[in-house]
Motif scaffolding. Structure first.
Motif, short mmCIF file in Angstrom:
data_model
loop_
_atom_site.label_atom_id
_atom_site.label_comp_id
_atom_site.label_asym_id
_atom_site.label_seq_id
_atom_site.Cartn_x
_atom_site.Cartn_y
_atom_site.Cartn_z
N VAL A 45 0.90 -1.16 0.18
CA VAL A 45 0.08 -0.07 0.10
C VAL A 45 0.91 1.30 -0.04
O VAL A 45 0.61 2.17 -0.87
CB VAL A 45 -0.99 0.09 1.18
CG1 VAL A 45 -1.58 1.17 1.40
CG2 VAL A 45 -1.86 -1.17 1.04
N THR A 51 -3.03 -4.30 -4.44
CA THR A 51 -2.47 -5.32 -3.50
C THR A 51 -2.95 -6.81 -4.53
O THR A 51 -2.74 -7.79 -3.93
CB THR A 51 -2.83 -5.53 -2.18
OG1 THR A 51 -4.37 -4.92 -2.28
CG2 THR A 51 -2.16 -4.48 -1.50
N GLU A 92 -7.93 -0.64 6.60
CA GLU A 92 -7.42 -0.71 5.23
C GLU A 92 -6.38 -1.55 4.83
O GLU A 92 -6.31 -1.99 3.76
CB GLU A 92 -7.17 0.81 4.58
CG GLU A 92 -6.18 1.60 5.20
CD GLU A 92 -6.52 2.32 6.49
OE1 GLU A 92 -7.53 2.14 7.16
OE2 GLU A 92 -5.86 3.58 6.46
N ILE A 93 -5.79 -1.80 6.06
CA ILE A 93 -4.47 -2.90 5.85
C ILE A 93 -5.06 -4.25 6.04
O ILE A 93 -4.50 -5.40 5.15
CB ILE A 93 -3.56 -2.69 6.87
CG1 ILE A 93 -2.95 -1.32 6.67
CG2 ILE A 93 -2.15 -3.52 6.52
CD1 ILE A 93 -2.35 -0.86 5.16
N ALA A 96 -5.86 -5.45 2.27
CA ALA A 96 -4.41 -5.66 1.73
C ALA A 96 -3.87 -6.88 1.90
O ALA A 96 -3.12 -7.60 1.14
CB ALA A 96 -3.68 -4.31 2.03
#
Ligand code: DC
Length: 223
Positions: A45, A51, A92-93, A96
């Motif tokens: 990211v 991703t 948000e990770i 990903a």
């Protein structure tokens, strides 16, 4: 001979908090493998790489040095020397991490790191493929699960307590999407290992869940 405990299960089943507590009770080390995929997801990211683009993500791998250190009993994740233990928890990770975890080269990249912990320690390791792929000979295998709504509510409460601005509906949708991805990918999908004990914590609180897991480990590992 070291004892290995593999705990797999869907998003938000409480794997990390329960495994951490059980490891403390039993004086095992606790290894959270999801954090490693999160480290790679975070790096991608930050590099502006989509991703789901396997080719682009794979091209980043030689530039990634991931170190897992147990500091005061807590696992910290270092990405090229920087402690990213907090950043990898951002919502948000999570997606990903799920995306990069579907890439076979990424899984291969992390394999030795994960297996290494079990060679030299009594370990409780959690993830999605620990009992099926990473530690297939683990003495104890547990598939930890709970109803999706209950898992989403717990995850939501956790994120709110950390001061993150999230909506319950979004947490539930993200959880369902990630579970779908993690269960339907070709390489090492999340599934129940043949010899796993299924532990459903839908009706259990944290203490009861820890007690259940500790009991299963003690019985199976004969300790
Ligand atoms: O456990 P977690 O939510 O921190 O994991 C983040 C993502 O990493 C998850 O959606 C799937 C992936 N993962 C995996 O594929 N295999 C593992 N052993 C651990 C995590």
């Amino acid at each position: 001979m070291n004892i290995a405990v593999a705990i797999d299960g869907p998003v938000g089943a409480g794997k990390s908090s329960i495994a951490r507590q059980a490891a403390k009770n039993l004086d095992f080390i606790y290894v959270d493998t999801g954090a490693m995929y999160r480290g790679i997801g975070l790096y991608a990211v930050r590099q502006g790489v989509v991703t789901t683009d396997a080719e682009k993500v794979n091209a980043l791998l030689p530039g990634i040095k991931l170190d897992i250190k147990i500091i005061d009993g807590t696992q910290r994740v270092f990405l090229n020397g920087e402690d990213v233990s907090e950043q990898i928890r951002l919502p948000e990770i999570s997606m990903a991490a799920s995306n990069v975890s579907a890439i076979p080269e990424v899984r291969a990249f992390l394999l030795d790191l994960q297996r290494g912990f079990a060679k030299t320690n009594n370990v409780i390791m959690d993830g999605r493929d620990i009992g099926t792929v990473i530690l297939p000979d683990a003495k104890v295998k547990i598939y930890l699960t709970a109803d999706a709504e209950v898992r989403a509510k717990r995850r939501y409460d956790e994120l709110i307590a950390k001061g993150q601005d999230v909506k319950y509906e979004d947490v539930l949708a993200d959880l369902n999407q990630r579970d779908y991805n993690d269960m339907h990918r070709e390489t090492a999908p999340l599934k129940v290992a043949d010899d796993a004990v299924i532990a459903d914590t839908t009706e259990l609180d944290f203490e009861q869940s820890c007690a259940l897991i500790t009991k299963i480990i003690k019985e199976k590992a004969e300790i």
